[in-house]
Design a protein around this motif. Structure first.
Motif, PDB file in Angstrom:
ATOM      1  N   ILE A 137      41.553  31.185  33.603  1.00  0.00           N
ATOM      2  CA  ILE A 137      41.611  32.386  32.753  1.00  0.00           C
ATOM      3  C   ILE A 137      40.868  33.510  33.457  1.00  0.00           C
ATOM      4  N   VAL A 138      41.535  34.654  33.607  1.00  0.00           N
ATOM      5  CA  VAL A 138      40.947  35.823  34.252  1.00  0.00           C
ATOM      6  C   VAL A 138      41.162  37.055  33.370  1.00  0.00           C
ATOM      7  N   GLU A 139      40.354  38.075  33.619  1.00  0.00           N
ATOM      8  CA  GLU A 139      40.488  39.320  32.846  1.00  0.00           C
ATOM      9  C   GLU A 139      41.835  39.982  33.101  1.00  0.00           C
ATOM     10  N   ASN A 140      42.200  40.088  34.388  1.00  0.00           N
ATOM     11  CA  ASN A 140      43.398  40.841  34.764  1.00  0.00           C
ATOM     12  C   ASN A 140      43.814  40.449  36.176  1.00  0.00           C
ATOM     13  N   LEU A 141      44.863  41.072  36.653  1.00  0.00           N
ATOM     14  CA  LEU A 141      45.398  40.765  37.971  1.00  0.00           C
ATOM     15  C   LEU A 141      44.397  41.107  39.075  1.00  0.00           C
ATOM     16  N   ALA A 142      43.625  42.170  38.889  1.00  0.00           N
ATOM     17  CA  ALA A 142      42.631  42.556  39.898  1.00  0.00           C
ATOM     18  C   ALA A 142      41.580  41.463  40.066  1.00  0.00           C
ATOM     19  N   GLU A 143      41.117  40.880  38.951  1.00  0.00           N
ATOM     20  CA  GLU A 143      40.127  39.799  39.042  1.00  0.00           C
ATOM     21  C   GLU A 143      40.731  38.574  39.731  1.00  0.00           C
ATOM     22  N   LEU A 144      41.973  38.261  39.414  1.00  0.00           N
ATOM     23  CA  LEU A 144      42.619  37.126  40.076  1.00  0.00           C
ATOM     24  C   LEU A 144      42.726  37.379  41.582  1.00  0.00           C
ATOM     25  N   ALA A 145      43.133  38.588  41.970  1.00  0.00           N
ATOM     26  CA  ALA A 145      43.227  38.907  43.398  1.00  0.00           C
ATOM     27  C   ALA A 145      41.865  38.736  44.068  1.00  0.00           C
ATOM     28  N   ASP A 146      40.812  39.223  43.431  1.00  0.00           N
ATOM     29  CA  ASP A 146      39.458  39.060  43.989  1.00  0.00           C
ATOM     30  C   ASP A 146      39.145  37.580  44.223  1.00  0.00           C
ATOM     31  N   GLN A 147      39.468  36.752  43.231  1.00  0.00           N
ATOM     32  CA  GLN A 147      39.181  35.310  43.333  1.00  0.00           C
ATOM     33  C   GLN A 147      40.012  34.651  44.433  1.00  0.00           C
ATOM     34  N   LEU A 148      41.311  34.955  44.463  1.00  0.00           N
ATOM     35  CA  LEU A 148      42.191  34.320  45.450  1.00  0.00           C
ATOM     36  C   LEU A 148      41.828  34.752  46.874  1.00  0.00           C
TER      37      LEU A 148
END
Length: 180
Positions: A166-177
């Motif tokens: 679970i992530v806040e938004n696509l930007a947070e997912l990109a940061d994680q990936l």
């Protein structure tokens, strides 16, 4: 290892609407989503969209309208150095009995065939349970729920979220990936 990210569209990349996103003017990217996709693309991720577009079957918009929305998305993405490898959409209504409407895995299988890639290393990103279920049914290694769009409502329902990131938004997912 192939880095394949399959994304739902409305509520993940752009603002969603209960009245349908019907034309390019109503296609409004969520803050940070275009940049997030461009960063992933530049880092070697293969990006594809799998989107239910029952507004076609319901007569809310035409194929030309949908093409214009996708052209706008591609134009904005390419303007910042990104791109998409494939867009798959289901034009059917909820009662049409097709095999492509999420939560069925048909759209993801179309992406697999079009890109000649297995889905066992793919990540499915969505804002609704049906997105996550489609990813699971297609054999994706991970499902990710964004809190944007219908994400908060999906999270509040709390069903079917075992093993889901679970992530806040696509930007947070990109940061994680990109940090992995």
């Amino acid at each position: 290892m192939t880095k394949l990210l399959i994304l739902d569209r409305d509520g993940v990349i752009n603002q969603d609407s209960d009245a349908f996103v019907k034309n390019a003017d109503e296609f409004i990217p969520l803050p940070g989503s275009i940049d997030a996709l461009a960063r992933l693309y530049k880092a070697g991720w293969i990006l594809a969209i799998a989107t239910n577009q029952s507004g076609l079957a319901r007569g809310k918009f035409t194929q030309a309208d949908l093409d214009a929305m996708h052209s706008k998305l591609l134009h904005e993405l390419q303007a910042v150095g990104g791109d998409l490898h494939h867009i798959a959409w289901c034009p059917h209504g909820p009662d049409d009995g097709c095999d492509c409407r999420k939560p069925k895995p048909g759209l993801l299988q179309q992406i697999s065939w079009a890109l000649n890639l297995d889905l066992d290393e793919a990540i499915m990103v969505g804002d609704s349970l049906r997105d996550l279920q489609a990813g699971q049914a297609a054999g994706c290694k991970q499902a990710v729920l964004v809190r944007t769009g219908k994400g908060e409502k999906t999270l509040a329902a709390g069903e079917g979220l075992e093993g889901v990131r679970i992530v806040e938004n696509l930007a947070e997912l990109a940061d994680q990936l990109l940090a992995d």
